[in-house]
Design a protein around this motif. Structure first.
Motif, PDB file in Angstrom:
ATOM      1  N   THR A 185      29.290  40.791  17.725  1.00 19.62           N
ATOM      2  CA  THR A 185      30.300  41.219  16.752  1.00 19.62           C
ATOM      3  C   THR A 185      31.527  40.338  16.817  1.00 19.62           C
ATOM      4  O   THR A 185      32.071  39.914  15.791  1.00 19.62           O
ATOM      5  N   ILE A 186      31.967  40.044  18.048  1.00 15.81           N
ATOM      6  CA  ILE A 186      33.152  39.199  18.223  1.00 15.81           C
ATOM      7  C   ILE A 186      32.899  37.802  17.672  1.00 15.81           C
ATOM      8  O   ILE A 186      33.731  37.233  16.956  1.00 15.81           O
ATOM      9  N   VAL A 187      31.723  37.241  18.013  1.00 14.84           N
ATOM     10  CA  VAL A 187      31.396  35.886  17.544  1.00 14.84           C
ATOM     11  C   VAL A 187      31.285  35.865  16.023  1.00 14.84           C
ATOM     12  O   VAL A 187      31.833  34.972  15.350  1.00 14.84           O
ATOM     13  N   ALA A 190      32.604  37.958  13.945  1.00 12.32           N
ATOM     14  CA  ALA A 190      33.938  38.160  13.374  1.00 12.32           C
ATOM     15  C   ALA A 190      34.745  36.871  13.400  1.00 12.32           C
ATOM     16  O   ALA A 190      35.418  36.519  12.428  1.00 12.32           O
ATOM     17  N   ALA A 191      34.670  36.149  14.534  1.00  7.93           N
ATOM     18  CA  ALA A 191      35.419  34.895  14.653  1.00  7.93           C
ATOM     19  C   ALA A 191      34.892  33.851  13.668  1.00  7.93           C
ATOM     20  O   ALA A 191      35.668  33.199  12.957  1.00  7.93           O
ATOM     21  N   VAL A 192      33.552  33.702  13.646  1.00  3.63           N
ATOM     22  CA  VAL A 192      32.950  32.728  12.717  1.00  3.63           C
ATOM     23  C   VAL A 192      33.218  33.154  11.273  1.00  3.63           C
ATOM     24  O   VAL A 192      33.545  32.325  10.415  1.00  3.63           O
ATOM     25  N   TRP A 238      35.709  34.999  10.190  1.00  4.53           N
ATOM     26  CA  TRP A 238      37.127  34.775   9.870  1.00  4.53           C
ATOM     27  C   TRP A 238      37.369  33.309   9.553  1.00  4.53           C
ATOM     28  O   TRP A 238      38.053  32.982   8.573  1.00  4.53           O
ATOM     29  N   TRP A 239      36.801  32.429  10.386  1.00  8.09           N
ATOM     30  CA  TRP A 239      36.983  30.989  10.144  1.00  8.09           C
ATOM     31  C   TRP A 239      36.336  30.596   8.814  1.00  8.09           C
ATOM     32  O   TRP A 239      36.918  29.827   8.036  1.00  8.09           O
ATOM     33  N   ARG A 284      38.433  31.897   5.975  1.00  6.95           N
ATOM     34  CA  ARG A 284      39.624  31.075   5.786  1.00  6.95           C
ATOM     35  C   ARG A 284      39.270  29.762   5.096  1.00  6.95           C
ATOM     36  O   ARG A 284      40.008  29.295   4.213  1.00  6.95           O
ATOM     37  N   THR A 305      30.190  43.112   9.293  1.00  7.50           N
ATOM     38  CA  THR A 305      30.974  43.401  10.498  1.00  7.50           C
ATOM     39  C   THR A 305      30.942  44.887  10.811  1.00  7.50           C
ATOM     40  O   THR A 305      30.815  45.284  11.977  1.00  7.50           O
TER      41      THR A 305
END
Length: 734
Positions: free
Chosen positions: A41-43, A45-47, A49-50, A53, A379
């Motif tokens: 989930t964290i990965v 979310a990070a990917v 989000w990037w 963006r 997510t």
């Protein structure tokens, strides 16, 4: 045979270690099952989000380019049309069929009496000639009317009779016509006419929107003598040009003047009427009736603005455009309807008008919002999955706990049957048990079912492994170690027929000097072996020292609870960061200061135990842990004789106080040295085996075990780990 037995024990030990490690790993895997989805989930979310963006940046860049291109196309189209109109107006002003009548009309206006001027102009042949030539030209070029004005703002000619010969009406153009009489052809942006003109529906009204293209008319000497203005309907070609190119379902391009008034029609006239921004009348349009102000709320959602229209600020776009700033905004701002939009704008100084291309942000970011929604759903699903696995992990742990508790309640752990519960502490519980085959009574210590985690297992195993290396008779003996299939960890030690020093003082008060020496010497013997093996106990206290009947001997000391033992060269402060390990009442100053410990740190505790046995009180008795710790570090202990109010063995008092010195170097060199010095004390021989036997017979009774006679039957298992900031004490239960 001895070698074979030793080899066999080694293999059994290794098998137990492997099994224990496997079970520990299994527990770790079950308890961390949620980590995989959580990390995923964290990965994600990070990917995500990037990626979002990046996509958002790309979408905004493309959107800005699109808006700028649309605006540029509309500006180019408008400038081409205006250039063409200016050229034709200029050519008409230079046409002799216009110029000669204009010269005559100018002469009539100059020569005629003011009272006769209007009549002379209306009846002049020159006016008829001018109208005869211009009228078909206007029809061919979609011009709705004309006016001819001299430098004194006097109307010389017009397509309508009204106003001819009048200077008051033409004075409305006075400041705008200055460039014309300097030889320029200009555009007068749309404004509301003061004269009666036919509206777009054919009805004659005052205040009809008009705009003019004005060119100079020159005399034979080339000097401007009049300004020829061609009246254009702004709602026709002027507005149409800006509506050729627009974006999507909500895009529009419109023009505005320096006051921020819209000078072209909006594509949202029906919405503006529904929301009361325009009168709901057929002939009313947004052209010249809407000032581009920010209402502060989205009027299309039914919200009402907090301020009156006249108090609302111009929109961000208009304010910047009027200042001469051309730009693009794809982050969003409110338009005159209060709707969030994106847009591009520019200011045309040659025509004194601004232009903007806008469309709704909701439509502009529709694809991006779809991606955001999809990512949010993904997510959310991952979070729900993680929470579900956390719930399953908790449920599995709960089931594990139930299984372990059931195994304990069955009172059968491997080859051992549980008889009665002897004591309980923070980490585990101790039962009296017996081996099914040997029927030998033992004390079985098992880890609390709810405390079976990796850290507790490591400490539990360390206690067993370190204690099993010690063979001195005054140290508790370990018989066995293992775990059940359900994950209940336990170890088996000798059953001690006795009670703790804590219980001794609680029930019988301060002890005689000879007995104190007798007990401390045995304690020193146990510690001496541990110190020689490089181990430090770190939790020597009355609750961890048992007096027993052992092999026919009385007052036989057994040192327990090696759960805090560490090799001397190990990190001394890794149990809990920023906390104390041990019991504050018996901690050495260096342990409180988190300094390296050695064998003399245990001797400080031995001195504190001796002080407790002699006086029945602890060395320091502060109201809080902080007070006690400060006293250990800074305060000189009161002499035992002063505490008791009587004289005692001076040698023993000196030795106890030397153990309680603040600096390690001032304490006895080792446990062995301390034992020898205790043996040399004056009262050393006053308590013998015979004295001990007599005391036990008197206070415990023949044929009765201490477990039956004493309310305190075993030492507490609990090791106290207390923060220096805690209020009060955490005491173990005997």
């Amino acid at each position: 045979m001895s070698r074979i037995a030793s080899t066999s024990r080694t293999h059994v030990s290794r098998l137990k270690s492997v099994a224990g490690s496997a079970l520990t790993a299994s527990l770790r895997v079950r308890k961390h099952l949620w980590l995989g989805p959580a990390l995923t989930t964290i990965v994600v979310a990070a990917v995500g989000w990037w990626t979002m963006r990046s996509v958002e940046t790309s979408v905004k860049a493309n959107l800005a380019s699109q808006l700028q291109s649309l605006l540029n196309a509309d500006v180019a189209g408008l400038e081409l049309w205006l250039t063409d109109q200016r050229s034709e107006t200029m050519a008409l002003g230079e046409d002799d069929r216009v110029r000669q009548p204009a010269i005559e009309l100018a002469a009539i206006a100059e020569q005629a009496d003011a009272s006769r001027r209007t009549a002379d102009l209306l009846t002049s042949e020159a006016l008829g000639q001018l109208r005869e030539h211009i009228t078909p030209w206007m029809e061919a070029h979609r011009v709705s009317g004309f006016v001819l004005i001299n430098p004194d703002s006097l109307i010389l000619a017009s397509d309508l009779d009204i106003g001819i010969g009048d200077a008051s009406i033409a004075s409305l153009f006075e400041d705008k016509l200055v460039p014309v009489f300097a030889g320029e052809t200009i555009l007068i942006p749309p404004f509301k006419s003061k004269l009666i003109h036919p509206d777009i529906d054919g009805t004659a009204r005052v205040g009809v929107p008009v705009m003019y293209l004005v060119a100079p008319v020159r005399n034979d000497d080339g000097e401007p003598i009049a300004a020829l203005g061609l009246r254009i309907r702004p709602e026709e070609e002027f507005t149409s040009i800006l509506s050729v190119a627009h974006a999507g379902q909500s895009g529009e391009t419109y023009a505005f003047n320096r006051e921020g008034v819209m000078i072209t029609n909006s594509r949202f006239d029906e919405q503006l009427k529904e929301n009361g921004m325009l009168p709901d009348e057929e002939h009313v349009r947004s052209l010249l009736n809407i000032q581009i102000r920010d209402p502060g709320v989205n009027l299309m959602t039914g919200k009402r603005p907090a301020k009156r229209r006249s108090e609302q600020p111009l929109t961000q776009m208009v304010a910047r455009a009027i200042e001469g700033d051309a730009g693009v905004d794809v982050n969003g701002y409110r338009d005159y309807r209060g709707v969030p939009v994106v847009g591009a704008w520019t200011w045309l100084p040659d025509y004194q008008i601004g232009m903007a291309t806008e469309f709704d942000a909701a439509e502009a970011f529709g694809p991006l919002n779809s991606i955001r929604t999809a990512f949010g759903v993904l997510t959310g699903l991952l979070i729900v999955t993680t929470l579900g696995l956390c719930g399953l992990t908790y449920y599995a742990s709960h089931l594990d706990l139930k299984v372990r508790q059931a195994a304990i309640e069955s009172r059968q752990l491997g080859q051992y049957s549980l008889d009665e519960k002897l004591g309980e502490g923070g980490m585990g519980v101790v039962y009296r048990a017996h081996h099914q085959m040997l029927h030998r009574p033992t004390a079985l210590k098992l880890l609390h079912a709810e405390r079976t985690d990796e850290q507790a297992l490591v400490r539990f195993e360390r206690e067993v492994q370190l204690t099993s290396q010690l063979t001195h008779p005054n140290t508790i003996a370990i018989y066995d170690y293992g775990h059940t299939a359900e994950g209940v960890f336990y170890y088996v030690m000798e059953y001690l027929n006795g009670f703790s020093l804590d219980s001794l003082i609680q029930k019988h008060g301060p002890q005689a000097e000879g007995r104190v020496i007798y007990i401390l010497r045995q304690l020193c013997d146990s510690l001496s072996e541990a110190h020689q093996l490089g181990m430090i106990h770190r939790d020597v206290k009355p609750a961890n020292i048992m007096l027993t009947q052992y092999g026919g001997l009385h007052d036989f000391v057994k040192l327990l609870d090696f759960g805090l033992v560490k090799p001397r060269d190990a990190d001394q402060n890794t149990t809990l960061a920023g906390s104390l390990t041990g019991t504050p009442l018996y901690l050495s100053p260096e342990a409180i200061r988190h300094e390296p410990l050695d064998a003399r740190s245990d001797l400080y505790a031995v001195g504190a135990v001796g002080y407790f046995l002699l006086t029945g009180t602890t060395v320091f008795e502060g109201r809080s842990i902080v007070d006690v710790c400060n006293d250990h570090v800074k305060t000189t202990p009161e002499k035992p004789s002063a505490r008791l109010g009587r004289t005692i063995d001076e040698d023993l008092e000196r030795l106890i106080l030397s153990c309680l010195e603040k600096q390690k170097a001032d304490r006895p060199e080792s446990a062995a040295v301390l034992e020898q010095e205790l043996a040399s004390c004056q009262s050393a021989g006053s308590w013998t085996r015979s004295s001990a036997k007599t005391w036990w017979q008197t206070n415990i009774g023949d044929g009765q075990s201490p477990a039956e006679a004493s309310p305190s039957r075993t030492s507490p298992e609990a090791t106290i780990i207390a923060s220096p900031t805690d209020e009060g004490f955490l005491r173990s239960t005997s």
